[in-house]
Design a protein around this motif. Structure first.
Motif, PDB file in Angstrom:
ATOM      1  N   LEU A  58      13.259  -7.041 -21.607  1.00 19.65           N
ATOM      2  CA  LEU A  58      13.555  -8.433 -21.267  1.00 19.65           C
ATOM      3  C   LEU A  58      13.265  -8.731 -19.795  1.00 19.65           C
ATOM      4  O   LEU A  58      13.120  -9.880 -19.402  1.00 19.65           O
ATOM      5  CB  LEU A  58      15.027  -8.757 -21.560  1.00 19.65           C
ATOM      6  N   ILE A  59      13.223  -7.677 -18.984  1.00 17.08           N
ATOM      7  CA  ILE A  59      12.906  -7.876 -17.569  1.00 17.08           C
ATOM      8  C   ILE A  59      11.414  -7.644 -17.319  1.00 17.08           C
ATOM      9  O   ILE A  59      10.778  -8.355 -16.552  1.00 17.08           O
ATOM     10  CB  ILE A  59      13.753  -6.926 -16.696  1.00 17.08           C
ATOM     11  N   MET A  60      10.859  -6.645 -18.002  1.00 19.50           N
ATOM     12  CA  MET A  60       9.484  -6.252 -17.687  1.00 19.50           C
ATOM     13  C   MET A  60       8.442  -7.222 -18.229  1.00 19.50           C
ATOM     14  O   MET A  60       7.463  -7.514 -17.544  1.00 19.50           O
ATOM     15  CB  MET A  60       9.218  -4.844 -18.198  1.00 19.50           C
TER      16      MET A  60
ATOM     17  N   ILE B 175      14.266 -16.624 -16.110  1.00 17.80           N
ATOM     18  CA  ILE B 175      14.893 -16.170 -14.872  1.00 17.80           C
ATOM     19  C   ILE B 175      13.880 -15.582 -13.901  1.00 17.80           C
ATOM     20  O   ILE B 175      13.972 -15.741 -12.692  1.00 17.80           O
ATOM     21  CB  ILE B 175      16.009 -15.159 -15.224  1.00 17.80           C
ATOM     22  N   ILE B 176      12.871 -14.917 -14.437  1.00 21.81           N
ATOM     23  CA  ILE B 176      11.876 -14.291 -13.559  1.00 21.81           C
ATOM     24  C   ILE B 176      10.647 -15.176 -13.375  1.00 21.81           C
ATOM     25  O   ILE B 176      10.072 -15.243 -12.293  1.00 21.81           O
ATOM     26  CB  ILE B 176      11.486 -12.898 -14.113  1.00 21.81           C
ATOM     27  N   VAL B 177      10.255 -15.888 -14.441  1.00 18.87           N
ATOM     28  CA  VAL B 177       8.993 -16.626 -14.378  1.00 18.87           C
ATOM     29  C   VAL B 177       9.127 -17.942 -13.610  1.00 18.87           C
ATOM     30  O   VAL B 177       8.255 -18.296 -12.818  1.00 18.87           O
ATOM     31  CB  VAL B 177       8.439 -16.864 -15.798  1.00 18.87           C
ATOM     32  N   MET B 178      10.242 -18.643 -13.832  1.00 17.96           N
ATOM     33  CA  MET B 178      10.353 -19.972 -13.218  1.00 17.96           C
ATOM     34  C   MET B 178      10.258 -19.961 -11.686  1.00 17.96           C
ATOM     35  O   MET B 178       9.533 -20.773 -11.124  1.00 17.96           O
ATOM     36  CB  MET B 178      11.644 -20.662 -13.702  1.00 17.96           C
ATOM     37  N   PRO B 179      10.955 -19.058 -11.000  1.00 22.41           N
ATOM     38  CA  PRO B 179      10.857 -19.086  -9.536  1.00 22.41           C
ATOM     39  C   PRO B 179       9.425 -18.905  -9.035  1.00 22.41           C
ATOM     40  O   PRO B 179       8.996 -19.593  -8.110  1.00 22.41           O
ATOM     41  CB  PRO B 179      11.735 -17.910  -9.104  1.00 22.41           C
ATOM     42  N   ALA B 180       8.668 -18.005  -9.677  1.00 21.26           N
ATOM     43  CA  ALA B 180       7.293 -17.780  -9.250  1.00 21.26           C
ATOM     44  C   ALA B 180       6.457 -19.025  -9.515  1.00 21.26           C
ATOM     45  O   ALA B 180       5.633 -19.436  -8.700  1.00 21.26           O
ATOM     46  CB  ALA B 180       6.711 -16.581  -9.990  1.00 21.26           C
TER      47      ALA B 180
END
Lengths: 311, 420
Positions: free
Chosen positions: B328-330, B359-364
């Motif tokens: 889920l993180i990778m 959580i990981i994709v949106m900020p980038a």
């Protein structure tokens, strides 16, 4: 009056019924023993009493009302397998365990220091737990069990793994707590020990309570027709004798049950006639071992019955 | 929601971790590590390994030979003798024989390569390179401009054009990137935001995994050495888990704030002057969104790590049991990198609003393009919804698992716990 009332508690794990409809009462000011062999359901019962496990059915009542979260603050618990945060400092550990019981502030800190001094650990207050010896870690555990002044002290196999000094220390704490009017609940498989310390007991076997009540009452009830004998000589002539109901060899002593209460004198006569050297003849006496054997119907060869040696 | 017991657990976690050497070490080390990786990469890229290159440039046209020689003679790699270049003029028919002749020296490495510039190159700009190792980029990148220049010069010399016109023809197209956004007008876009998006992705990935593993370990430790039994005689399992997760989420947030403080300084003051191509387009609101998003992400993932920790009673089993959470993180981590080429690709758009991945994709994505406000809001709501959806389950696994000892439970048993 009962401080705690356990009503029809049951708990299963998968297909195994760990506790089966257990009911018993723990009177105010008593030292109560929950007795049974390993795996009988003692720890599960205790965990349900403290709301660590939710029972499948049944309730625990504290002085008439069902226990809730706040009961946890009133309990001091010393589990059988004890652990501490290794990297935490001694005083911090004690204060943390008091804090999660809702006790904070200068008073508690003062008290923690008092206990440390009393147990010769005053200079270790700032040491990390991992730097203490095992015996000293056990002392920290005792302190954290009673530091927050609990009304109930629950001790699960408290003497397992203790050295003689700590055994005495714990016994001292228990007596002191009893004198303060606290309710002390033991779980143990050590019969001799329970016999010496408890005034009330509940016996548990395969998840079921098979016996409970005041110890002296229970003994009185079971001791009729029972003779505890210490002797020299061969008792084999008693086997199948018309007045003998049962003979159990416990090693040092032999438990003999006669068929009628008035046959004890006859038994003594019989022993002397057969040249048995009677060293101790205790009529109407029975050990908790023997009671257990009678009630549970198990032979005295089990690990549980011999376990009392070091208590 | 917060009671004094949760606060006591939070305080213990903070005292235990925030002041620990490991925390201070990690906080300092991770940026050093990231800068180190960048520096190493740059260093390795700059090593061409092309010292002692011996080239022959064979041309059908004498003029081309002259021009190439003229241009290369001023280059550093020729001046410092790293490249030794000799020149010949011969026709295509002769070159074939010549190549055969030189074959052995090419194979022995005595000669690195032969470049043949045929007459036709003036029409199609196509030259030939003969070598044992023909795909050597560093040779090409050094020689190509000179050949190109020579060919262009010769080609246009006949067309009677001025030098400036020839210079224009010689130049490559230089693309300046401008970002069009709603409220700020048109701004020139450098690589600054691309670096920032990598930075965000990396920091999220690393810190979620590191903190998650830390929480999982501490749960396993508490279970393993049975402190948990004393804890549970004082605190509800739910409160214990809440305290642990909140405590560590606060630690993570503190750590991230430290890491991002240079970025904050960068965007909030004009004290640091960056070269224009590194200028970062980010407003404080976006940074705040990033931190908030991170906090929610921490709570989500730490909850998962804690419940997996509760299933197992040793680190090895827990490490091998954590892979579904790791995925889920990778996976979002890789999706996030796919945005480097086109931040607006539909996979990234969907992932930026997908449970967990968001959580990981949106900020980038936020740093690369103007994300519509509704998408930000949606991803935020989805993330909150995920927390409300998974916590009853994670809490149940935690509550039951934490007191289970002995045999390692099967997944089917864990599912049974959830249904219980």
């Amino acid at each position: 009056m009962n401080a705690l009332e356990v009503k029809n508690l049951s708990k299963s794990f998968g297909r195994i019924k760990a506790v089966d409809n257990a009911s018993f009462g723990v009177p105010e000011g008593s030292i109560f023993g929950l007795i049974g062999r390993n795996g009988a359901g003692k720890t599960t019962t205790i965990r349900m009493m403290m709301n660590i496990y939710t029972p499948d059915s049944g309730e625990v009542h504290l002085r008439g009302t069902k226990v809730d979260k706040s009961f946890k603050d009133k309990v001091g618990y010393l589990p059988e397998e004890r652990g501490l945060y290794k990297k935490m400092k001694v005083l911090d550990t004690l204060l943390f365990f008091a804090e999660i019981k809702g006790k904070t502030g200068k008073e508690i800190e003062k008290k923690a220091k008092y206990y440390l001094q009393r147990f010769d650990l005053k200079d270790r207050a700032a040491s990390k737990i991992e730097d203490l010896s095992k015996g000293n870690q056990q002392k920290i555990q005792f302190i954290s069990t009673v530091l927050h002044e609990p009304e109930f002290i629950i001790l699960d196999e408290p003497f397992s793994g203790l050295d003689p000094i700590n055994t005495n220390l714990l016994r001292e704490i228990i007596i002191e707590m009893k004198d303060k009017g606290k309710v002390i609940i033991f779980s143990t498989h050590l019969m001799d020990f329970a016999e010496k310390m408890c005034d009330h007991i509940a016996m548990i076997e395969n998840g079921k309570i098979i016996l409970n009540g005041e110890l002296s009452e229970i003994k009185k009830r079971f001791s009729q027709r029972n003779i505890s004998l210490t002797h020299e000589g061969n008792l084999s002539f008693l086997k199948g004798h018309p007045i003998i109901d049962k003979i159990d060899d416990f090693g040092n002593t032999t438990g003999i049950r006669v068929k009628q209460p008035d046959q004890t004198q006859e038994l003594l006569k019989l022993l002397i006639e057969n040249n048995i050297v009677v060293k101790k003849f205790d009529a109407n006496d029975i050990s908790l071992h023997e009671i257990f054997v009678q009630v549970a119907g198990k032979g005295p060869d089990s690990e549980f019955l011999r376990g009392g040696a070091n208590a | 929601m917060l009671n004094s017991k949760i606060i006591a657990v939070i305080k213990r976690e903070l005292r235990d971790k925030l002041l620990s050497k490991t925390f201070i070490f990690m906080t300092v080390l991770i940026p050093v590590f990231m800068v180190g990786i960048l520096a190493l990469q740059t260093l390795f890229m700059s090593i061409d390994g092309d010292e002692n290159t011996k080239l022959e440039i064979v041309s059908e046209l004498d003029q081309a030979r002259l021009k190439v020689d003229e241009d290369l003679a001023y280059r550093d790699f020729v001046k410092n003798q790293n490249y030794k270049i000799s020149y010949k003029v011969m026709s295509a028919e002769n070159f074939e024989d010549y190549l055969n002749e030189k074959k052995s020296s090419l194979l022995s490495g005595e000669l690195t390569g032969i470049i043949f510039i045929p007459e036709t190159a003036l029409k199609d700009k196509s030259v030939q390179y003969y070598s044992k190792n023909p795909s050597n980029n560093s040779v090409f990148s050094k020689i190509r401009p000179s050949i190109n220049k020579a060919l262009v010069d010769i080609y246009f010399a006949e067309k009677s054009l001025s030098d400036t016109e020839i210079q224009f023809a010689r130049d490559r197209v230089d693309i300046q990137e401008f970002r069009v956004s709603k409220d700020e007008g048109v701004k020139e876009e450098g690589v600054g935001n691309r670096i920032l998006s990598f930075l965000f992705t990396f920091l999220l990935y690393l810190s979620l995994i590191i903190l998650g593993t830390m929480v999982m370990r501490s749960v396993v430790e508490e279970k393993n050495n049975r402190i948990v039994e004393i804890l549970l005689s004082s605190v509800d399992a739910k409160d214990l888990m809440t305290g642990k997760i909140l405590g560590n989420a606060i630690i993570g947030l503190a750590q991230m704030t430290i890491w991002l403080s240079p970025v904050m300084l960068l965007i909030s003051t004009s004290f640091f002057v960056l070269p224009p191509e590194f200028v970062v387009n980010l407003n404080p609101g976006q940074l705040l969104y990033f931190l908030l998003n991170y906090f929610i992400g921490l709570i989500t993932f730490l909850g998962l790590f804690a419940s997996v920790g509760a299933i197992f009673d040793n680190d090895q089993d827990a490490q091998s049991g954590i892979w579904p959470v790791m995925m889920l993180i990778m996976i979002p981590f890789f999706i996030s990198f796919s945005m480097a080429n086109n931040p607006d690709n539909s996979l990234a758009t969907i992932a930026s609003m997908f449970p967990f991945a968001s959580i990981i994709v949106m900020p980038a994505r936020l740093t690369l393009i103007d994300v519509p406000l509704w998408q930000l809001a949606l991803s935020f709501i989805i993330n909150l919804a995920v927390i409300f959806a998974i916590f009853p389950i994670a809490g149940k696994i935690y509550r039951i698992g934490i007191l289970m000892t002995g045999k390692k439970p099967k997944w089917s048993e864990v599912i049974k716990w959830i249904r219980e």
